[in-house]
Scaffold this active site. Structure first.
Site, PDB file in Angstrom:
ATOM      1  N   CYS A 120       0.860  -1.244   0.086  1.00  0.00           N
ATOM      2  CA  CYS A 120      -0.161   0.002   0.054  1.00  0.00           C
ATOM      3  C   CYS A 120       0.907   1.257   0.242  1.00  0.00           C
ATOM      4  O   CYS A 120       0.312   2.384  -0.251  1.00  0.00           O
ATOM      5  CB  CYS A 120      -0.908  -0.074   1.160  1.00  0.00           C
ATOM      6  SG  CYS A 120      -2.244  -1.203   1.119  1.00  0.00           S
ATOM      7  N   HIS A 156      -3.069   7.635   2.001  1.00  0.00           N
ATOM      8  CA  HIS A 156      -3.750   6.341   1.585  1.00  0.00           C
ATOM      9  C   HIS A 156      -4.966   5.961   1.795  1.00  0.00           C
ATOM     10  O   HIS A 156      -5.072   6.036   3.088  1.00  0.00           O
ATOM     11  CB  HIS A 156      -2.371   5.342   1.939  1.00  0.00           C
ATOM     12  CG  HIS A 156      -3.020   3.622   1.761  1.00  0.00           C
ATOM     13  ND1 HIS A 156      -3.524   3.503   0.507  1.00  0.00           N
ATOM     14  CD2 HIS A 156      -3.059   2.755   2.555  1.00  0.00           C
ATOM     15  CE1 HIS A 156      -3.832   2.162   0.342  1.00  0.00           C
ATOM     16  NE2 HIS A 156      -3.549   1.678   1.838  1.00  0.00           N
ATOM     17  N   ASN A 159     -10.054   0.388  -0.813  1.00  0.00           N
ATOM     18  CA  ASN A 159      -8.785   0.506  -0.520  1.00  0.00           C
ATOM     19  C   ASN A 159      -7.734  -0.355  -1.647  1.00  0.00           C
ATOM     20  O   ASN A 159      -7.810  -1.532  -1.924  1.00  0.00           O
ATOM     21  CB  ASN A 159      -8.434  -0.239   0.820  1.00  0.00           C
ATOM     22  CG  ASN A 159      -6.998  -0.338   0.776  1.00  0.00           C
ATOM     23  OD1 ASN A 159      -5.963  -0.063  -0.035  1.00  0.00           O
ATOM     24  ND2 ASN A 159      -6.247  -0.733   2.131  1.00  0.00           N
TER      25      ASN A 159
END
Ligand code: UT7
Length: 343
Positions: free
Chosen positions: A113, A255, A285
């Site tokens: 990520c 993020h 996500n």
């Protein structure tokens, strides 16, 4: 002599056409729209159909970024991804070929990520070292391909997409320049989020791998706390190095892992929630894609203006994390409407 800086010159994104709502998920596992919305901020996400790979998303996003940059020429391609098309070779060369970029260097960066920030800093490094005059930096993941579709602790969160930016050589004081960059990792926390099998440690083709070992597992609560801590710390450090206060930040683009993480980071930094960008509601996500997808959505919503001071920060498996400051360039249009099709 002024140092050579990396300057943002183009942006684009792509998501697959299939929308999966919370209600769809509630039909196949013990969860609810209400739980997912309140615990994560997600209402729906985009999911690839079988046959669509990470490179398909990356090529679509990369093409849009190159269009938005005009005709920049590309000296290298760097892709942050944790879901390469194949274990071997890397996805970078496949994407470079798909974009007709000839024989440019092209490679993957694996920081899950935090992958886009790692790729961005790598691209900026290639420019600073004069190894390239312009770099196509992509964050792309077909992350749902490593998530158990029936696991309620991961399936509601993760999603698919790609975002890309073009960096070109320029000067540090021009709008669009990347300013301070910080990357970090802690491999002692490698088991917080991982896919156990399929690599060299546990080869799935030699043994009967357990079903759960083939899919992503995540210790959500610990990841949450670490994400808030590391994103806040690294943001403070790059802000101090840049000489900006939190009041200077026009847009915080973190993020998109969980709206509660984004709000907690903003609150701890003292950045008003109205300056913390959130698009997770419709993206989920998307791992390495989330920051460039968020930036592209923010451009589409008119949230970014010439000279704006922007703070990026991410946390992901590894564990890895980082933060980057930049100013927004004079003219950076979005190349067309948000992508709803990867092809
Ligand atoms: O992308 C970078 C890495 N990833 C992240 O940054 C994700 C970070 N973690 C998170 O976002 C959150 O930890 C989650 C969204 C994954 C989980 O939220 P949480 O508030 O930490 O929930 P929890 O795991 O503590 O679970 C709370 C309750 C539990 O029930 P009990 O034990 O209180 O009865 C879970 O069993 O919620 C239950 N639960 C669910 N209920 C309905 C867990 N998942 C679900 C679900 N639907 N999908």
């Amino acid at each position: 002599m002024t140092a050579r800086a990396a300057v943002l010159a183009g942006i684009g994104s792509a998501v697959p056409p299939r929308v999966v709502t919370n209600h769809d998920l509630a039909g196949r596992m013990d969860t609810s729209d209400e739980w997912i919305r309140t615990r994560t901020g997600i209402a729906e996400r985009r999911v690839v159909d079988p046959g669509t790979a990470t490179s398909d998303l990356a090529i679509a996003a990369g093409r849009r970024a190159l269009d938005s940059a005009g005709d920049p020429g590309v000296g290298a391609v760097v892709i942050g991804t944790a879901t390469p098309d194949h274990p071997c070779p890397a996805t970078g060369p496949i994407v470079a070929a798909g974009l007709d970029l000839g024989t440019v260097p092209a490679f993957d960066v694996g920081a899950v990520c935090s992958g886009f920030l790692y790729a961005l800093v790598t691209g900026a490094g290639l420019i600073a070292a004069e190894a390239a005059d312009s770099v196509l930096v992509i964050g792309a993941d077909a992350f749902t391909t490593i998530v158990d579709p029936h696991d309620r602790t991961t399936a509601p969160i993760f999603a698919d997409g790609a975002g890309a930016v073009v960096l070109r050589a320029g000067s540090p004081d021009e709008p669009g320049a990347l300013r301070e960059m910080l990357l970090a990792s802690d491999g002692l926390q490698a088991d917080l989020i991982r896919v156990a099998a399929g690599g060299s440690r546990q080869r799935s083709h030699h043994t009967e791998a357990l079903r759960e070992d083939l899919y992503l597992t995540m210790r959500g609560g610990e990841v949450f706390k670490n994400a808030v801590l590391r994103m806040t710390e690294s943001s403070r450090t790059v802000l101090a190095r840049t000489g900006w206060s939190t009041a200077d930040v026009d847009l915080l683009v973190g993020h998109q892992a969980n709206v509660r993480i984004l709000h907690a980071v903003a609150e701890q930094l003292g950045v008003g929630l109205e300056r913390a960008y959130v698009n997770i509601g419709h993206t989920g996500n998307t791992a390495a894609a989330s920051i460039p997808l968020a930036l592209d959505d923010a451009v589409g919503e008119g949230r970014l203006h010439a000279g704006d001071k922007v703070l990026l920060t991410a946390f992901g498996a590894g564990t890895t994390w980082g933060a980057v400051t930049l100013t927004w360039p004079d003219r950076l249009s979005r190349a067309g409407a948000p992508a709803t099709s990867a092809a």
